[in-house]
Design a protein around this motif. Structure first.
Motif, PDB file in Angstrom:
ATOM      1  N   UNK A 140       0.729  -1.276  -0.054  1.00  0.00           N
ATOM      2  CA  UNK A 140       0.032   0.112   0.068  1.00  0.00           C
ATOM      3  C   UNK A 140       0.655   1.204  -0.032  1.00  0.00           C
ATOM      4  N   UNK A 141       0.193   2.426  -0.541  1.00  0.00           N
ATOM      5  CA  UNK A 141       0.842   3.384  -0.766  1.00  0.00           C
ATOM      6  C   UNK A 141       1.246   4.292   0.539  1.00  0.00           C
ATOM      7  N   UNK A 142       2.369   4.967   0.605  1.00  0.00           N
ATOM      8  CA  UNK A 142       2.619   5.681   1.996  1.00  0.00           C
ATOM      9  C   UNK A 142       2.043   6.900   2.298  1.00  0.00           C
ATOM     10  N   UNK A 143       1.176   7.622   1.065  1.00  0.00           N
ATOM     11  CA  UNK A 143       0.731   8.652   1.716  1.00  0.00           C
ATOM     12  C   UNK A 143      -0.787   8.292   2.566  1.00  0.00           C
ATOM     13  N   UNK A 144      -1.000   7.102   2.466  1.00  0.00           N
ATOM     14  CA  UNK A 144      -2.121   6.569   3.285  1.00  0.00           C
ATOM     15  C   UNK A 144      -1.910   6.662   4.870  1.00  0.00           C
ATOM     16  N   UNK A 145      -0.741   6.605   5.099  1.00  0.00           N
ATOM     17  CA  UNK A 145      -0.123   6.503   6.529  1.00  0.00           C
ATOM     18  C   UNK A 145       0.983   7.582   6.970  1.00  0.00           C
ATOM     19  N   UNK A 146       0.975   8.635   5.882  1.00  0.00           N
ATOM     20  CA  UNK A 146       1.984   9.841   6.033  1.00  0.00           C
ATOM     21  C   UNK A 146       2.329  10.324   7.498  1.00  0.00           C
ATOM     22  N   UNK A 147       1.235  10.158   8.374  1.00  0.00           N
ATOM     23  CA  UNK A 147       1.098  10.682   9.699  1.00  0.00           C
ATOM     24  C   UNK A 147       2.364  10.212  10.690  1.00  0.00           C
ATOM     25  N   UNK A 148       2.626   8.848  10.234  1.00  0.00           N
ATOM     26  CA  UNK A 148       3.537   8.224  11.043  1.00  0.00           C
ATOM     27  C   UNK A 148       5.098   8.910  11.000  1.00  0.00           C
ATOM     28  N   UNK A 149       5.206   9.757   9.843  1.00  0.00           N
ATOM     29  CA  UNK A 149       6.374  10.114   9.467  1.00  0.00           C
ATOM     30  C   UNK A 149       6.611  11.421  10.275  1.00  0.00           C
ATOM     31  N   UNK A 150       5.604  12.144  10.805  1.00  0.00           N
ATOM     32  CA  UNK A 150       5.657  13.358  11.477  1.00  0.00           C
ATOM     33  C   UNK A 150       6.497  13.601  12.502  1.00  0.00           C
ATOM     34  N   UNK A 151       7.754  14.560  12.347  1.00  0.00           N
ATOM     35  CA  UNK A 151       8.452  14.749  13.557  1.00  0.00           C
ATOM     36  C   UNK A 151       9.587  13.560  13.372  1.00  0.00           C
ATOM     37  N   UNK A 152       9.726  12.885  12.491  1.00  0.00           N
ATOM     38  CA  UNK A 152      10.790  11.897  12.228  1.00  0.00           C
ATOM     39  C   UNK A 152      11.723  12.406  11.425  1.00  0.00           C
ATOM     40  N   UNK A 153      11.209  12.763  10.118  1.00  0.00           N
ATOM     41  CA  UNK A 153      12.070  13.307   9.032  1.00  0.00           C
ATOM     42  C   UNK A 153      12.486  14.761   9.325  1.00  0.00           C
ATOM     43  N   UNK A 154      13.703  15.336   8.901  1.00  0.00           N
ATOM     44  CA  UNK A 154      14.215  16.499   8.959  1.00  0.00           C
ATOM     45  C   UNK A 154      13.085  17.498   8.408  1.00  0.00           C
ATOM     46  N   UNK A 155      13.202  18.752   9.015  1.00  0.00           N
ATOM     47  CA  UNK A 155      12.265  19.870   8.361  1.00  0.00           C
ATOM     48  C   UNK A 155      12.977  20.378   7.128  1.00  0.00           C
ATOM     49  N   UNK A 156      12.493  20.936   6.248  1.00  0.00           N
ATOM     50  CA  UNK A 156      13.353  21.679   5.022  1.00  0.00           C
ATOM     51  C   UNK A 156      14.037  22.781   5.827  1.00  0.00           C
ATOM     52  N   UNK A 157      15.192  23.268   5.238  1.00  0.00           N
ATOM     53  CA  UNK A 157      16.021  24.163   5.546  1.00  0.00           C
ATOM     54  C   UNK A 157      15.326  25.499   4.841  1.00  0.00           C
ATOM     55  N   UNK A 158      15.285  26.591   5.582  1.00  0.00           N
ATOM     56  CA  UNK A 158      14.557  27.975   4.924  1.00  0.00           C
ATOM     57  C   UNK A 158      15.560  29.096   4.903  1.00  0.00           C
ATOM     58  N   UNK A 159      15.675  29.563   3.356  1.00  0.00           N
ATOM     59  CA  UNK A 159      16.529  30.615   3.385  1.00  0.00           C
ATOM     60  C   UNK A 159      16.110  31.925   2.760  1.00  0.00           C
ATOM     61  N   UNK A 160      16.651  32.994   2.850  1.00  0.00           N
ATOM     62  CA  UNK A 160      15.941  34.096   2.296  1.00  0.00           C
ATOM     63  C   UNK A 160      16.122  33.820   0.632  1.00  0.00           C
ATOM     64  N   UNK A 161      15.576  34.570  -0.256  1.00  0.00           N
ATOM     65  CA  UNK A 161      15.673  34.565  -1.713  1.00  0.00           C
ATOM     66  C   UNK A 161      17.254  35.227  -2.098  1.00  0.00           C
TER      67      UNK A 161
END
Lengths: 82, 424
Positions: free
Chosen positions: B379-400
């Protein structure tokens, strides 16, 4: 009163395997019981049973079995799936 | 042309034969009923060439499915990719790994579309006006979608406290979704009573013998996609245990009808540690499965505490020389990540269970490093994507700012340098 039949799987834990639960069931509730298959080991017991009686009595009997620690499942096991 | 090779239903316990009706257990011993075929007729009728000439769907193995006429629901389901996964093989330390990728099964991104396609086609043959199921996710979505595609009325029963996101995937198709209050076992009992009282096609209750056969198509496809070869090892997630027994059945059927050369194949089962009744019984060397009354795992699609086919799954694993394993929640998440990072396939939690258990089976030597291995990803991961919240790194944010971006890239010292445009 409506009479009905229910087909159930009863699973007994290690502690219950030596207790005559089905005999107790028959003494305590006005039900016809019919064992269809059974497997018992030292650790667990599984019995396929048909119970026939008044709906209310059936309900009470199942509640009593569960209170005593027996797992009671309709033969339609795992109706809810992922 | 002979279309029908499916002859009876038969009790797996006592062998009594039953007509092809909407029944699922033996009247004598409550043993499960299974479809029976005329394999000699199939052998004479079918060939590799014939199968290969058909459209790439699960119905190219039509002779092995329990219908009387042509399929009428889910005619596009199946024939998902079998991906050779060399980077995953390297990470697991084995020579040859393939991923059977049912995350892209049509239309609802799980292997359940296979079983639902068969059961709804059979329900229409038998003239049922309404189809139904009780489910917490994938099965509900698939019944709702496939029923909608042909205008069949459907009822989906769910525990009342199920998360809204999971209910949406059934509601959107116009299915009648009914929430039932109370613990699982009570909901289960009500569903069995409804199935007994209403003349509806409950796909996994009174149509279970038909429904379960759809799982075989995953096995047929694996063999064909491997170049008409049986894999030495197959790792399969277990909820009720039905998928595992049916994939083994598909391999045997292909041997019996001379579509593939006979050779040993080991079938391995994977469960979550928080709901592992089959693996537990396997380890204790018994065939009696003790129920898990309160499953506790993120792999909800596998959380069946009283697996209907547990006994048969254990027998299948033992007879084939396979083994059973289980995986904890952190190991499941790690399995999802490993699969995604090495193959580009995002699986739901059941896929994480399969990968994590495969790793353990390899590490313990139960799967040798130099034999072919197939992982069934269901089965596809988007069906249980919530289990990865807090597990993966957040995107790094920069100015343009290009300078800021340059600084960020040059700080990625632990990663291999990416080629710039002029190099590419």
């Amino acid at each position: 009163m409506a009479r009905e039949k229910q087909r159930l799987w009863l699973t007994f834990s290690e502690e219950l395997c030596q207790r005559p639960i089905i005999w107790e069931l028959g003494r305590s509730f006005e039900l016809i019981f019919n064992i269809r298959s059974a497997q018992v080991t030292q650790e667990t017991g599984i019995v396929a049973i048909e119970l026939e009686g008044e709906r209310e009595v059936l309900k009470q009997a199942i509640q009593w079995l569960e209170k005593e620690g027996v797992t009671v499942e309709p033969v339609e096991l795992s109706t809810i799936e992922g | 042309m002979q279309l029908e090779f499916f002859s009876h239903l038969r009790c797996r316990e006592c062998g009594r034969l039953y007509p092809k009706e909407a029944i699922h257990v033996c009247e004598w011993d409550f043993g499960p009923l299974e479809a029976v075929y005329d394999y000699e007729a199939i052998r004479r009728h079918i060939s590799r060439d014939r199968i290969e000439s058909r459209p790439p769907t699960m119905w190219r193995y039509r002779e092995f499915l329990p219908l009387e006429g042509e399929p009428s629901v889910g005619t596009q389901v199946g024939f998902t990719p079998l991906v050779r996964a060399d980077r995953l093989a390297k990470a697991l330390g084995v020579r040859e790994v393939y991923v059977k990728n049912d995350t892209v099964n049509y239309p609802t991104l799980s292997f359940k579309d296979r079983v639902v396609a068969v059961s709804l086609s059979r329900a229409r043959e038998m003239g049922f006006p309404v189809v139904a199921c009780a489910s917490t996710g994938n099965l509900a979505n698939s019944v709702a979608a496939n029923a909608a595609s042909v205008g069949l009325e459907s009822y989906v029963l769910i525990p009342a406290d199920l998360e809204a996101s999971k209910v949406l995937g059934s509601l959107v198709y116009g299915s009648r979704v009914i929430g039932i209050r109370g613990p699982y076992d009570k909901v289960n009992r009500l569903c069995s009573e409804i199935a007994g009282k209403y003349r509806w096609a409950f796909v996994n209750v009174n149509l279970r013998p038909y429904y379960a056969e759809g799982s075989k198509t995953m096995g047929f496809e694996i063999v064909e996609q491997l170049g008409w070869r049986l894999p030495a090892h197959t790792v399969i997630p277990m909820a009720s245990g039905s998928l595992l027994t049916k994939i083994a059945k598909s391999y045997r059927e292909m041997i019996d009808t001379e579509l593939v050369e006979k050779r040993p194949f080991a079938i391995h089962g994977a469960q979550a540690s928080g709901c592992n009744p089959i693996t537990d019984a396997f380890r204790k060397d018994t065939e009696l499965v003790r129920p898990v009354s309160k499953p506790q795992t993120i792999a909800k699609s596998l959380a069946i505490g009283t697996p209907a086919d547990g006994y048969y799954a254990i027998q299948t694993i033992r007879k084939s020389g396979g083994a059973a394993e289980d995986a904890s929640d952190p190991e499941i998440v790690e399995g999802i990540r490993l699969l995604a990072e090495t193959t580009g396939i995002f699986a739901e939690t059941a896929g994480g269970v399969t990968v994590a258990c495969a790793r353990k089976l390899i590490d313990s030597g139960k799967i040798p490093k130099d034999e072919s291995l197939v992982l069934c990803i269901t089965g596809h991961g988007l069906k249980t994507a919530e289990v990865l919240s807090g597990v993966l790194d957040s995107p790094r944010v920069i100015d343009p700012s290009l300078r800021e971006f340059d600084r960020l890239v040059s700080s990625d010292i632990n990663r291999a340098p990416l080629p710039t445009r002029s190099e590419g």
